[in-house]
Design an enzyme around this catalytic site. Sequence first.
Site, PDB file in Angstrom:
ATOM      1  CD  GLU A 172      54.563  39.382  47.245  1.00 49.16           C
ATOM      2  OE1 GLU A 172      54.058  39.286  46.113  1.00 49.16           O
ATOM      3  OE2 GLU A 172      54.086  38.806  48.241  1.00 49.16           O
ATOM      4  CG  HIS A 260      49.080  32.028  48.572  1.00 49.55           C
ATOM      5  ND1 HIS A 260      48.058  32.647  47.906  1.00 49.55           N
ATOM      6  CD2 HIS A 260      50.151  32.828  48.435  1.00 49.55           C
ATOM      7  CE1 HIS A 260      48.480  33.788  47.405  1.00 49.55           C
ATOM      8  NE2 HIS A 260      49.746  33.936  47.707  1.00 49.55           N
TER       9      HIS A 260
END
Length: 358
Positions: A172, A260
């Site tokens: 992240e 993703h």
Amino acid sequence: ALDSLGNPVARTVLTDARTGARIDAWDAVETVTGDGKSLYGGTVPLEATLSGSAYQLKDPTRGNTYTGDAAGTTDVTPFTDDDNHWGTGMPDDRTAVAVDAQYGSDMTWDYYKNVHGRNGIGNDGKGSYNRVHYGNKLSNAFWNDSCYCMTYGDGDGTYFGPMAGLDVAAHEMSHGVTSRTAGLVYSGESGGLNEATSDILGTLVEFYAANAQDVGDYLIGEKVVRSGFGKDALRYMDKPSKDGKSADYWSSSVANLSVHYSSGVANHFAYLLAEGSGTKTVNGVTYNSPTSNGSTVTGIGRDKLGAIWYRALTVYMTSSTNYAGARAATLSAAKDLYGAGSTEYNTVAAAWSAVNVN
Ligand code: ASN
Ligand code: ZN
Ligand code: CA
């Protein structure tokens, strides 16, 4: 006292007692080393800030990065503790996951600083902050450029536990680095490269940390998935299609996948570049990485993968870089670092060809 970035400083001025002239002056940061019991990484060292008689979970050695409890607020303040031994390591302790989040920030900071000479996510020495226990059973974690902060949910308890695994944290925060550098747009092929950048650098942070309870691997999210998820990780870099959705190889339809899953092509490239094709066991996990063209790729190791990818990201990639552009960017980086025609340069080319990026 605070410096221009808000970091605490204690200024010492050495003065000539006779003339009053300043001889020298320096800032000493008061650091207070403690430790914490995390959920996923065992007992880890932490740097705290002493404020009155209480310690704050705020690290003056890493740009004042801090961690707070998001229960009922988005405007968090640092956790506090009276003896600088944080958390119990148990899920019922609200501080335990704060230890994981703070530790994840620390390892990410150290990796970028010590390996790539990058001074924080923005390369400006400024720390970010973490909000843990956000929302209700939220099975996600995310970086936000606006608050310059990380947010972690506690997971739904069935598919996911608390989301502050080390590789998740580093993934992240690496979105923040991408945002401050190449700025890869988060859709289509550039979006897949944005996601892959976070998986690749997040994984390299996990190896860098060398935590015995959470050893480096080419799995993403192995600590945060629960048995209900049905797989032992969110994503697999050696053979991305093991997740049931990701692409192992480039084709023109990759751009239509969710970011993703289109990331799989670059994750697979990165695994092949570092470790090579075929079967291999690293830190107790056995991988088996295929190639689209039947070639055998011999890896050049993780350190060179990191150097090449980081340079490609920060020097050559732009917001619209696609897979063909990523091949060119990493070749330029390998040429700068190791020379055209070097083994490293040739392996970058071979690893891209092995995932059908030609
Ligand atoms: N955890 C997700 C990620 O980093 C959040 C998102 O969907 N952007 O990709
Ligand atoms: Zn991501
Ligand atoms: Ca991992």
